[in-house]
Design an enzyme around this catalytic site. Structure first.
Site, short mmCIF file in Angstrom:
data_model
loop_
_atom_site.label_atom_id
_atom_site.label_comp_id
_atom_site.label_asym_id
_atom_site.label_seq_id
_atom_site.Cartn_x
_atom_site.Cartn_y
_atom_site.Cartn_z
N HIS A 24 -7.77 -5.65 0.40
CA HIS A 24 -6.51 -4.95 0.63
C HIS A 24 -5.91 -5.35 1.97
O HIS A 24 -6.61 -5.42 2.98
CB HIS A 24 -6.81 -3.44 0.63
CG HIS A 24 -5.62 -2.54 0.58
ND1 HIS A 24 -4.81 -2.42 -0.52
CD2 HIS A 24 -5.13 -1.68 1.50
CE1 HIS A 24 -3.87 -1.53 -0.29
NE2 HIS A 24 -4.04 -1.06 0.94
N GLU A 78 -9.34 -5.61 -3.65
CA GLU A 78 -8.69 -4.56 -2.85
C GLU A 78 -9.72 -3.65 -2.17
O GLU A 78 -9.63 -3.34 -0.98
CB GLU A 78 -7.82 -3.69 -3.77
CG GLU A 78 -6.68 -4.40 -4.45
CD GLU A 78 -5.40 -4.42 -3.63
OE1 GLU A 78 -5.42 -3.94 -2.49
OE2 GLU A 78 -4.38 -4.93 -4.14
N SER A 95 0.84 -1.19 0.00
CA SER A 95 0.00 0.00 0.00
C SER A 95 0.88 1.25 0.00
O SER A 95 1.67 1.44 -0.91
CB SER A 95 -0.96 -0.05 1.19
OG SER A 95 -1.97 0.92 1.08
#
Length: 517
Positions: A405, A311, A191
């Protein structure tokens, strides 16, 4: 402590540190790589740490950077420990053989958290499993939020990224004593950590410090300077102070964090809004990292990159946002078109490919593809160095989260037994999947190949978690081709006025992009 062995002691350029043995692995926590970034150093580039006499105890994690807590909705899925103190520019080292002669591969980990949260003390990031498998693992703390990424007229930009560069330089100078090889350093992150990694491998000042890189669920990118300035100005308005580094440095730290959390509560990859991010600064980041990398920056750096299948579910499921987006229907889809700066042919194409998807799923996949998969495809296509791509597809056992995610982190670190990993994965995460993913990362860090064919014209993607790990060729090619169609605008300002928004909604309804319930 391992029976019969003294706690390990290493001499760094700034002084000696004493760690601990943990199941055959030497662990050193809280080693300062730069001076505390407060007082006269606040909002300034990192300075070297003050050398110390004697032996510094490295048995516990060092202070974490100032940060607001996660909201209740996100805290049920993500952990974010806080260690008080000003000496927050520190790192940790796990090594199987703390000896200069070992010359083992090194993985330097940059944590995620939207550049506003997270730390190296998150339990999922336990480096023992990498050290167990022959890798010297280093995890880094760096300045966050307005302290690390605020944009002021009287201070340099990107101090948080400069912290990470200082940590990389520390590794280059010091890691040999811990058993690492400074010529075999992999820089990796997830990320915001991946976005940071992309910026650093593209930075001229970091050339020669990194041999390989891992970008997990984050592309090389920069944030528009005006967007960051808006975040700072809104904080300044709440605090009733000038939008300068001098005024922010004089403000109470807790008041800053509260203002930051209030101003940033609507910021997310799906919703947009003001946010902190890396900016082009003419110095450490002289140009957009994606443009630099596609033009050949970071020569000789091997790359492993990928994403999770769903995600967006971490951004939409907590707090019930997924259901609200579904209820908004045309308005939500029009907002996604504005966010992604595309015409109605893009959602129409997604609807044709995903006829049973709800509006929220359509919006989530569109935004994820636009912001994440499309730039990673572009980067992979442009590179001549070995590049490997994966997709994580195992759905969480937590209701509604899917392959969201950050879910892959417990598998990459083989830390699924940690209660903090179970917060996101639920109970019963498959150990064979952790063995496969962790093993792939160890192989990549060690010799540059994770165990499948490198990226090429047929776009081979290793899929983890959908049955046995296997290769699928071009699994996202049809969706991503929609963004490069000649009729799709890729720049310009998004629709802003109410009449324009109504026009977009009418086009969506006529085009069939909306699901008929």
């Amino acid at each position: 402590m391992t029976a019969g062995r003294e706690n390990p002691l290493i001499r760094t350029p700034y002084g000696a540190v004493r760690g601990r043995w943990d199941q055959g692995v030497a662990v050193f926590r809280g080693i300062p790589y730069a001076a505390p970034p407060f007082g006269p150093r606040r909002f300034r580039p990192p300075a070297p740490p003050e050398p110390w006499d004697g032996v510094r105890d490295a048995g516990a994690f060092g202070p974490t950077a100032p940060k607001p807590p996660y909201s209740e909705a996100f805290a049920q899925y993500l952990s974010d420990p806080v260690v008080p103190g000003d000496d927050c520019l520190n790192l940790n080292v796990w090594t199987p053989e703390p000896s200069p002669g070992a010359r083992l591969p090194v993985l330097v980990w940059v944590h995620g958290g939207a550049l506003t949260r997270g730390s190296s003390a998150v339990p999922v990031y336990d480096g023992r499993t990498f050290a167990r498998d022959g890798v010297v693992f280093v995890s880094v703390n760096y300045r966050l939020g307005v302290e690390g990424y605020g944009l002021f007229p009287d201070a340099p930009a990107n101090p948080g990224l400069r912290d990470q560069l200082a940590a990389l330089r520390w590794v280059h100078e010091s890691i040999t004593a811990f058993g690492g090889d400074p010529g075999r350093v992999t820089l990796g992150g997830q990320s915001a950590g991946a976005i940071s990694t992309g910026a650093l491998i593209a930075a001229p000042q970091a050339q020669g410090l990194v041999r390989r890189a891992v970008l997990q669920s984050g592309p090389p990118e920069v944030t528009d300077r005006d967007k960051v300035r808006r975040m700072v100005r809104r904080m300044a308005n709440r605090l009733k102070i000038p939008a300068t580094a001098e005024a922010f440095a004089a403000a109470d730290r807790e008041h800053l964090l509260r203002a930051q959390a209030e101003v940033g509560r609507l910021s997310s990859p799906v919703l947009g809004g003001p946010s902190f991010g890396i900016v082009v600064d003419g110095d450490l980041v002289p140009r957009d990292p994606l443009e630099a990398l596609t033009d050949g920056a970071a020569p000789g750096v091997d790359l492993l990159t990928g994403w999770t299948r769903d995600e967006y579910r971490l951004w939409l499921v907590p707090g019930g946002l997924l259901e609200r987006v579904d209820r908004l229907g045309a308005v939500a889809l029009a907002g996604a078109m504005a966010r992604c700066r595309c015409g109605s042919e893009v959602p129409r194409g997604y609807r044709a490919l995903r006829p049973d998807a709800g509006t929220a799923d359509l919006v989530g996949q569109m935004v994820t593809d636009h912001l994440l998969r499309l730039p990673l495809h572009r980067l992979s296509d442009a590179r001549t160095e070995p590049t490997y791509v994966y997709e994580f597809a195992w759905p969480s056992n937590r209701p509604g989260m899917g392959a969201c995610h950050a879910l892959e982190l417990g598998f990459v670190f083989d830390s699924g037994d940690e209660p903090d990993a179970r917060k996101l994965a639920g109970e019963g995460a498959p150990q064979d999947l952790a063995d496969a993913m962790h093993g792939a990362w160890v192989r990549f860090v060690s010799d540059g190949s994770p165990g499948w064919e490198r990226w090429g014209p047929h776009h081979p993607v290793r899929v983890f978690g959908d049955g046995e790990p296997h290769i699928v060729r071009g699994p996202r090619d049809r969706e991503l081709a929609l963004w490069t169609a000649p009729s799709t605008p890729t720049d310009g300002d998004p629709p802003a006025s109410a009449p324009e928004l109504r026009s977009v909604i009418r086009r969506l309804r006529r085009s069939g992009a909306l699901r008929r319930n």
